[in-house]
Design a protein around this motif. Structure first.
Motif, short mmCIF file in Angstrom:
data_model
loop_
_atom_site.label_atom_id
_atom_site.label_comp_id
_atom_site.label_asym_id
_atom_site.label_seq_id
_atom_site.Cartn_x
_atom_site.Cartn_y
_atom_site.Cartn_z
N ARG A 1 6.64 9.00 9.93
CA ARG A 1 5.98 8.83 8.64
C ARG A 1 5.11 10.02 8.26
NH1 ARG A 1 2.58 4.96 9.03
NH2 ARG A 1 2.45 4.31 6.88
N ASP B 1 -5.37 5.88 5.01
CA ASP B 1 -4.36 5.04 5.64
C ASP B 1 -4.95 3.77 6.26
OD1 ASP B 1 -1.61 4.67 6.45
OD2 ASP B 1 -2.22 5.14 8.50
N GLU C 1 -4.77 3.37 17.87
CA GLU C 1 -3.31 3.33 18.02
C GLU C 1 -2.88 4.34 19.08
OE1 GLU C 1 -0.91 2.44 14.37
OE2 GLU C 1 -2.45 3.70 13.49
N HIS D 1 -7.66 -1.44 5.62
CA HIS D 1 -7.75 -2.40 6.72
C HIS D 1 -9.18 -2.54 7.27
CE1 HIS D 1 -3.54 -2.05 6.32
NE2 HIS D 1 -3.34 -1.02 7.10
N GLU E 1 -5.69 -7.37 18.61
CA GLU E 1 -4.43 -6.95 19.21
C GLU E 1 -4.70 -5.99 20.35
OE1 GLU E 1 -1.02 -7.26 15.78
OE2 GLU E 1 -2.38 -5.60 15.81
N LYS F 1 0.84 -1.18 0.00
CA LYS F 1 0.00 0.00 0.00
C LYS F 1 0.88 1.24 0.00
CE LYS F 1 -1.36 1.71 3.75
NZ LYS F 1 -1.56 2.19 5.11
N LYS G 1 -3.15 -11.17 9.83
CA LYS G 1 -3.20 -11.28 11.29
C LYS G 1 -4.04 -12.49 11.70
CE LYS G 1 -2.65 -6.32 12.04
NZ LYS G 1 -1.55 -6.00 12.95
N LYS H 1 -3.34 1.12 22.24
CA LYS H 1 -3.30 0.32 21.02
C LYS H 1 -4.33 -0.80 21.21
CE LYS H 1 -1.72 -1.84 17.30
NZ LYS H 1 -1.76 -1.28 15.95
N HIS I 1 -1.83 -5.91 5.17
CA HIS I 1 -1.21 -6.79 6.18
C HIS I 1 -2.18 -7.19 7.28
CE1 HIS I 1 -0.58 -3.11 8.58
NE2 HIS I 1 -0.35 -3.89 9.60
N TYR I 2 -3.32 -6.48 7.40
CA TYR I 2 -4.30 -6.92 8.39
C TYR I 2 -4.86 -8.30 8.05
CZ TYR I 2 -4.43 -3.15 11.69
OH TYR I 2 -4.08 -2.30 12.72
N LYS J 1 -4.80 7.94 15.57
CA LYS J 1 -3.46 7.96 16.16
C LYS J 1 -3.54 8.64 17.52
CE LYS J 1 -1.13 6.75 12.31
NZ LYS J 1 -0.50 5.42 12.24
C1 BG6 Z 1 -0.34 0.76 8.39
C2 BG6 Z 1 -0.56 2.24 8.48
O1 BG6 Z 1 -0.94 0.24 7.22
O2 BG6 Z 1 -0.88 0.12 9.53
C3 BG6 Z 1 0.04 2.79 9.75
O3 BG6 Z 1 0.03 2.87 7.37
C4 BG6 Z 1 -0.47 2.03 10.95
O4 BG6 Z 1 -0.26 4.17 9.89
C5 BG6 Z 1 -0.29 0.53 10.75
O5 BG6 Z 1 0.26 2.44 12.09
C6 BG6 Z 1 -0.92 -0.24 11.88
O6 BG6 Z 1 -0.60 -1.59 11.73
P1 BG6 Z 1 -0.50 -2.56 12.97
O7 BG6 Z 1 -0.21 -3.90 12.39
O8 BG6 Z 1 0.61 -2.03 13.83
O9 BG6 Z 1 -1.82 -2.48 13.67
#
Ligand code: BG6
Length: 492
Positions: A223, A235, A216, A240, A380, A148, A182, A345, A178-179, A340
């Motif tokens: 970034r 984002d 988060e 996700h 998570e 991405k 998980k 988290k 990447h989600y 953010k």
């Molecule tokens: C990314 C975002 O795709 O996912 C980031 O660009 C974000 O801003 C991150 O912090 C969160 O991923 P994870 O796996 O840490 O929850």
């Protein structure tokens, strides 16, 4: 024998993603025997590095992992560095020579995985050159893994898609979210399709609303440059959150195969309601974090971060409502939020069930009201799920109280669960695209996000920053649910 045979060509081999995620994940696959003798990695980037220097970078990226020096050295010896300007055709000739040589040396059967882990501006150029400069092999597999952001809006995503489709067929393209790698996101399917007591209630007759929270604690950190061009909607929500909502909402697939799952995901996204501008204004809330003092330490606000404009209106928080207009979900809002610098988290899904038709226990005070039944999927930082049910309060009389049935993975089991990137890399090596996103999914979620972005662009916020670091976001996010007579279940 589980050993996979392939040459990895990583565009962006000196970058942050490669160091933080790719090298450690490749190493774990190596430790588990998925990668052994027959693999090699070419890392490319513009700067001139030697192989020795590159080996050091790879070695350093593994410092948190348990491994012997010999094991790390043996692994790193499979890595080769090639200084490369992605816009220069001649550089691809040099690249191909090295690729061919490694193919013979390691007997890689012409299998190649191209990983785009650099600035998205160059994704199209690289894909084009891979074909025109004949890097793609004729007899092995050629797979493109693409990071991405996949576009900035629908139009740019479509353009990028056309560029990569000119060189790769859809089934050769692995778009990363990447989600989807998980453990507990994958577990959504197990919970739904492995349990009659869940799946039989999984519809608008029994479910009142679904809440997806991706909160988060960190700010934008280093970034900010990228983040200024994106914001929380692009984002996290377009990708996700939409993917999680899709897995929660899709119909049971005919079989648990990549194509059957994809078909269902695309189908349910087809029913995703695209807001009118008026609805988008009502259904979405944005926020930006301001400074705060936490435990005596001052945390800077978003506008104070390096590379951020001092009057930036980029959102670091989004809450909103998604709706799937189909037989199963009509009338059930999916409330989503991400931000953010929030209190914690926490990635979780709360499925809130409808109330019973009446409370027969003679509720006399608010406290005696029946609580909501809630199924929580914890993604998570802990992995597991919980079910909130009502039970009798101990003692005389008859009052009820909510009790939580909780299942969390033990630390040991969590330690065994592979990291998202490790899982996804192995999937790509196996040619399994179940946990990657199809263009037809992205195109729909971009259309959805575009409306909100457009409305926002036309009306600059006047109240930014509007939430404190360490809080759970702007007050308007609570009002969004309160208006519907609901509240956020997760309220740390
Ligand atoms: C990314 C975002 O795709 O996912 C980031 O660009 C974000 O801003 C991150 O912090 C969160 O991923 P994870 O796996 O840490 O929850």
């Amino acid at each position: 024998q589980n050993e996979k045979v392939a040459l990895f060509i990583i565009f962006g081999g000196s970058g942050d993603l490669a160091r933080r995620k790719l090298y450690p994940s490749l190493f774990r696959l190596y430790q588990k025997g998925y990668l052994d003798q027959h693999f090699a990695v070419i890392g490319t980037a513009r700067r001139p590095w030697t192989d020795d220097y590159y080996h050091q970078i790879v070695t350093d990226s593994l410092s948190d992992l348990q491994a012997t020096d010999e094991q790390v050295a043996a692994f790193a010896s499979h890595f080769y560095y090639q200084s490369h300007d992605v816009t220069n055709s001649e550089h691809y000739v040099v690249l191909e020579n090295l690729a061919k040589k490694l193919d013979q040396q390691y007997e890689l059967q012409s299998n190649r995985l191209y990983y785009m882990a650099m600035s998205p501006n160059f994704f199209g150029t690289i894909a084009k050159h891979l074909k025109s400069e004949q890097i793609l092999t004729a007899d092995g597999f050629n797979r493109l893994i693409i990071e991405k952001p996949f576009g900035h809006d629908y139009n740019s995503a479509e353009e990028l898609n056309e560029q990569i489709r000119a060189s790769f067929a859809e089934d050769q393209i692995y778009r990363i979210d990447h989600y989807l790698g998980k453990e507990m996101v994958q577990n959504i399917s197990a919970i739904r399709f492995g349990n009659n007591i869940i799946e039989s209630l999984w519809n608008n007759r029994y479910i009142d609303n679904i809440q997806i929270t991706l909160s988060e604690a960190l700010g934008v950190e280093e970034r900010a440059g990228y983040y200024e061009t994106a914001g929380a909607m692009r984002d996290m929500v377009q990708n996700h959150i939409s993917q999680i909502a899709t897995l929660l909402a899709m119909e049971p697939p005919v079989s648990f195969s990549a194509t059957d799952i994809r078909d269902e995901k695309i189908k349910v996204l087809h029913s995703l309601h695209i807001d009118t501008p008026e609805e988008a204004r009502r259904n979405f809330v944005r926020g930006q974090y301001g400074p705060a003092t936490v435990d005596g330490a001052r945390l800077e606000g978003y506008r104070e971060a390096e590379q951020v404009a001092s009057d930036s209106n980029v959102e670091t928080y989004v809450a909103g409502k998604m709706e799937f207009e189909n037989y199963r979900w009509a009338g059930v809002p999916f409330y989503v939020r991400t931000g953010k610098r929030l209190a914690k988290k926490a990635t979780r899904v709360d499925v809130v069930f409808k109330q019973l038709p009446m409370n027969i226990f003679n509720a006399v005070s608010d406290e005696d009201k029946l609580g909501d039944n809630v199924l929580t999927i914890y993604v998570e930082p802990t992995e597991g799920f919980g079910l909130r049910v009502n039970a009798k309060k101990l003692g005389q009389g008859f009052a009820t109280r909510p009790v939580d049935l909780d299942f969390r993975h033990s630390a040991a089991a969590a330690g065994n669960s592979p990291e998202a990137y490790e899982r996804l890399l192995l999937d790509a090596l196996n040619g399994d695209s179940t946990n990657f996103t199809h263009w037809n999914e992205l195109s729909q979620t971009w259309k959805f996000a575009d409306v909100v972005e457009k409305v926002w662009a036309e009306n600059e916020p006047t109240d930014f920053p509007n939430y404190r670091s360490g809080s759970m976001g702007p007050a308007a996010a609570n009002e969004l649910l309160a208006r519907d007579g609901r509240h956020w279940i997760f309220d740390p």
